[in-house]
Design an enzyme around this catalytic site. Structure first.
Site, PDB file in Angstrom:
ATOM      1  N   CYS A  40      -1.805   0.158  -6.524  1.00 17.14           N
ATOM      2  CA  CYS A  40      -0.970   0.205  -5.322  1.00 17.14           C
ATOM      3  C   CYS A  40      -0.926  -1.237  -4.857  1.00 17.14           C
ATOM      4  O   CYS A  40      -1.978  -1.888  -4.760  1.00 17.14           O
ATOM      5  CB  CYS A  40      -1.590   1.092  -4.245  1.00 17.14           C
ATOM      6  SG  CYS A  40      -0.775   0.932  -2.635  1.00 17.14           S
ATOM      7  N   CYS A  48       6.166  -1.783  -5.980  1.00 20.69           N
ATOM      8  CA  CYS A  48       5.477  -0.642  -5.384  1.00 20.69           C
ATOM      9  C   CYS A  48       5.210   0.345  -6.517  1.00 20.69           C
ATOM     10  O   CYS A  48       6.140   0.696  -7.251  1.00 20.69           O
ATOM     11  CB  CYS A  48       6.406  -0.025  -4.335  1.00 20.69           C
ATOM     12  SG  CYS A  48       5.891   1.584  -3.731  1.00 20.69           S
TER      13      CYS A  48
HETATM   14  N1  DGL Z   1       2.448  -0.354  -2.009  1.00 21.45           N
HETATM   15  C1  DGL Z   1       2.887   0.888  -2.471  1.00 21.45           C
HETATM   16  C2  DGL Z   1       2.412   1.309  -3.820  1.00 21.45           C
HETATM   17  O1  DGL Z   1       2.175   0.429  -4.620  1.00 21.45           O
HETATM   18  C3  DGL Z   1       3.216   1.957  -1.476  1.00 21.45           C
HETATM   19  C4  DGL Z   1       2.152   2.528  -0.644  1.00 21.45           C
HETATM   20  C5  DGL Z   1       2.723   3.588   0.245  1.00 21.45           C
HETATM   21  O2  DGL Z   1       3.717   3.315   0.926  1.00 21.45           O
HETATM   22  O3  DGL Z   1       2.186   4.719   0.217  1.00 21.45           O
HETATM   23  O4  DGL Z   1       2.296   2.459  -4.147  1.00 21.45           O
END
Ligand code: DGL
Length: 270
Positions: A189, A77
């Site tokens: 993301c 993440c």
């Molecule tokens: N998939 C995540 C990222 O790479 C988190 C997205 C979220 O929960 O706002 O930032």
């Protein structure tokens, strides 16, 4: 002496289904590895939370993954990587290898994108942390970065996957002047590769889209190989946990891993 064993699992976490894009790439490149995935669906989205809050969740998840004897913890993440990577490394110490999703992309940019103009889309946390900006400046490769926070996108993908509801949001965000005249766009993301085809289409397939999933999986493979920790006895087992059971997470895991999954509810107590 290496304190870990190859058959210990790789622990992967994200706020929800986003990290599955990375988990999927890891399973394809390293089918023998045992995987434990944690989706913190009770606290999703991470991207709008403060760095301190994301750090607190990340520490709890890291503890959970350590209890399950993970040899490696991969922060799949960007929001958690930019908020909590340094803290988690310090907290975990030698108990497990800790990796994030930012550094493999920084290495890729260093190797292949000197003198280029790069755009980046990510959550508010990822963009406002300036972590990518600082690391790219440190490379001194004349890479010019422009970033745009696309705040609602991860939650929308969590809810609708690659469905039509995403089109309007993408139109709104991707037509922003910040994203004009780029050589490539980084999907910073881990949810965004789920809608990669729509993003590519928005730019008439003329923009190079950097999807970090394979690059991160390659970095994981190299790190385990260097440490002689690749699991050679497969097939690997996969175990998924969520802090809140959601239909969208269950559906997401099925898209990536068909029916052969174990999904358990594990509340992260505050
Ligand atoms: N998939 C995540 C990222 O790479 C988190 C997205 C979220 O929960 O706002 O930032």
């Amino acid at each position: 002496m290496n304190p870990h064993k190859p058959d210990q699992p790789i622990g992967i976490f994200d706020s929800g289904i986003g990290g599955l894009t990375v988990a999927d790439a890891i399973v394809k490149q390293l089918p023998q590895e045992n995987i434990i995935y944690f989706g913190d669906t009770a606290h999703l989205p991470y991207g709008d939370k403060s760095a301190t809050t994301i750090q607190a969740y990340s520490v709890k998840i890291a503890e959970f993954l350590l209890q399950r004897q993970c040899k490696m913890i991969l922060i799949a993440c960007n929001s958690a990587s930019t908020a909590a990577f340094e803290l988690i490394k310090e907290y975990i110490g030698k108990q497990a290898i800790v990796m994030d999703v930012v550094d493999p992309i920084i290495s890729l940019l260093r190797e292949q994108y000197a003198n280029k103009k790069i755009g980046l889309i990510g959550t508010r946390q990822t963009v406002s942390s300036n972590v990518y900006q600082k690391k790219i400046e440190d490379l001194k490769q004349n890479i010019r970065l422009t970033s745009l926070a696309t705040n609602l996108l991860a939650s929308a993908i969590e809810e609708f996957g690659n469905g039509r509801a995403i089109d309007g949001l993408l139109e709104e965000y991707l037509s922003h002047p910040t994203l004009k005249n780029l050589d490539a766009l980084v999907l910073a993301c881990t949810h965004y590769p789920i809608v990669k085809n729509k993003i590519a289409k928005f730019f008439d397939h003329k923009m190079e889209i950097i999807d970090p999933s394979d690059t991160v999986a390659k970095a994981v493979k190299k790190r385990l190989d260097d440490l002689k920790l690749l699991n050679l006895e497969g097939p690997g087992k996969k175990h998924f946990y969520v802090s809140d059971y959601t239909e969208s997470f269950a559906a997401g895991t099925k898209i990536f891993f068909q029916d052969a999954i174990t999904l358990e509810h594990y509340p992260l107590l505050d």
